[in-house]
Design a protein around this motif. Sequence first.
Motif, PDB file in Angstrom:
ATOM      1  N   LEU A  92       0.805  -1.221   0.000  1.00 38.82           N
ATOM      2  CA  LEU A  92       0.000   0.000   0.000  1.00 38.82           C
ATOM      3  C   LEU A  92       0.838   1.272   0.000  1.00 38.82           C
ATOM      4  CD1 LEU A  92      -2.851  -0.971   2.491  1.00 38.82           C
ATOM      5  CD2 LEU A  92      -2.817  -1.133   0.000  1.00 38.82           C
ATOM      6  N   GLU A  93       2.108   1.157   0.285  1.00 41.57           N
ATOM      7  CA  GLU A  93       2.938   2.363   0.363  1.00 41.57           C
ATOM      8  C   GLU A  93       2.997   3.105  -0.961  1.00 41.57           C
ATOM      9  OE1 GLU A  93       6.773   1.624   1.923  1.00 41.57           O
ATOM     10  OE2 GLU A  93       6.064   1.060   3.913  1.00 41.57           O
ATOM     11  N   ASP A  94       2.948   2.375  -2.062  1.00 42.18           N
ATOM     12  CA  ASP A  94       3.049   3.004  -3.380  1.00 42.18           C
ATOM     13  C   ASP A  94       1.710   3.071  -4.098  1.00 42.18           C
ATOM     14  OD1 ASP A  94       5.834   3.306  -3.073  1.00 42.18           O
ATOM     15  OD2 ASP A  94       6.176   1.257  -3.770  1.00 42.18           O
ATOM     16  N   LYS A 125       1.953   9.855   3.979  1.00 42.72           N
ATOM     17  CA  LYS A 125       2.946  10.158   2.949  1.00 42.72           C
ATOM     18  C   LYS A 125       2.366  11.034   1.840  1.00 42.72           C
ATOM     19  CE  LYS A 125       5.731   6.010   3.732  1.00 42.72           C
ATOM     20  NZ  LYS A 125       6.372   4.820   3.116  1.00 42.72           N
ATOM     21  N   HIS A 126       1.025  11.106   1.785  1.00 39.58           N
ATOM     22  CA  HIS A 126       0.360  11.924   0.773  1.00 39.58           C
ATOM     23  C   HIS A 126      -0.106  13.253   1.350  1.00 39.58           C
ATOM     24  CE1 HIS A 126      -0.029   8.669  -2.289  1.00 39.58           C
ATOM     25  NE2 HIS A 126      -0.033   7.889  -1.226  1.00 39.58           N
ATOM     26  N   SER A 127       0.337  13.577   2.551  1.00 47.77           N
ATOM     27  CA  SER A 127      -0.195  14.741   3.243  1.00 47.77           C
ATOM     28  C   SER A 127       0.064  16.051   2.501  1.00 47.77           C
ATOM     29  CB  SER A 127       0.394  14.820   4.656  1.00 47.77           C
ATOM     30  OG  SER A 127      -0.091  15.934   5.349  1.00 47.77           O
ATOM     31  N   ALA A 128       1.184  16.175   1.852  1.00 48.59           N
ATOM     32  CA  ALA A 128       1.523  17.434   1.190  1.00 48.59           C
ATOM     33  C   ALA A 128       0.550  17.781   0.078  1.00 48.59           C
ATOM     34  CB  ALA A 128       2.949  17.367   0.645  1.00 48.59           C
ATOM     35  N   THR A 129      -0.011  16.779  -0.571  1.00 49.08           N
ATOM     36  CA  THR A 129      -0.899  17.032  -1.707  1.00 49.08           C
ATOM     37  C   THR A 129      -2.373  16.739  -1.403  1.00 49.08           C
ATOM     38  OG1 THR A 129      -0.404  14.790  -2.524  1.00 49.08           O
ATOM     39  CG2 THR A 129       0.871  16.630  -3.448  1.00 49.08           C
TER      40      THR A 129
END
Length: 227
Positions: A92-94, A125-129
């Motif tokens: 799930l990381e990618d 890990k997707h927090s910025a977008t």
Amino acid sequence: MDVVDVASQTPAPDEEPRDDPNFSASDADVCIVSSDGIRFKVHSTNLRSASSIFPTPPPTSQSDDAVHLDEPARVLRILLAYIYPDPPHPELEDAEFDLLYDVAIAADKYQFMMLVYICEFALEKHSATNAFKILRYAELRGNKRVMDRVARDTLMFGLSTGIQELQGDRELFSRWVCVHLCFLLVLSSSYSRNSIHQIADRFDSSILFSATKDIDSWLQTLWGKRI
């Protein structure tokens, strides 16, 4: 268990439902049908071990007793892979954000707690977008750690974006406005010495997403800290 292909294609709406090849064990006693017509044959004992609230019919081999769910096949492929203890499990990381988010919502809905935690770490890990969407998910889950983490990334956006992203959730929007206004106060006095990203990294938004839900108390707390 065979490797689950996260990117497997689902049939067109006018096609006949078909079995998912990775979930077709002959001794499976539960049939689950996705919203787009894919059948998953799984074992009730594994379902009960993974979730106490997952809807399952009495053990039967009749297709009329299938459990029809609202989630599409690409979400259920991941969700149901985690009812079995043996790896490999889907990575799930990618995974793309929209898929990961839908899996996280489904995992929370059916209380697949191990998968919930895996999804939450992957979502960060997707927090910025995708900070606002993750913020709403964390609010739904009551996960203060994730809320505190992604709140900093929402500060990069203006009030108009916050209104658009958080519409329909007045309480969360009110709290976010408090965070944003406080950040602007800090920014106005510090911008000459620090970059906006440096300020955001140090900014403590946790007081807004922790104990109280009283907006007036929050504003007093913020103003007291500001003074």
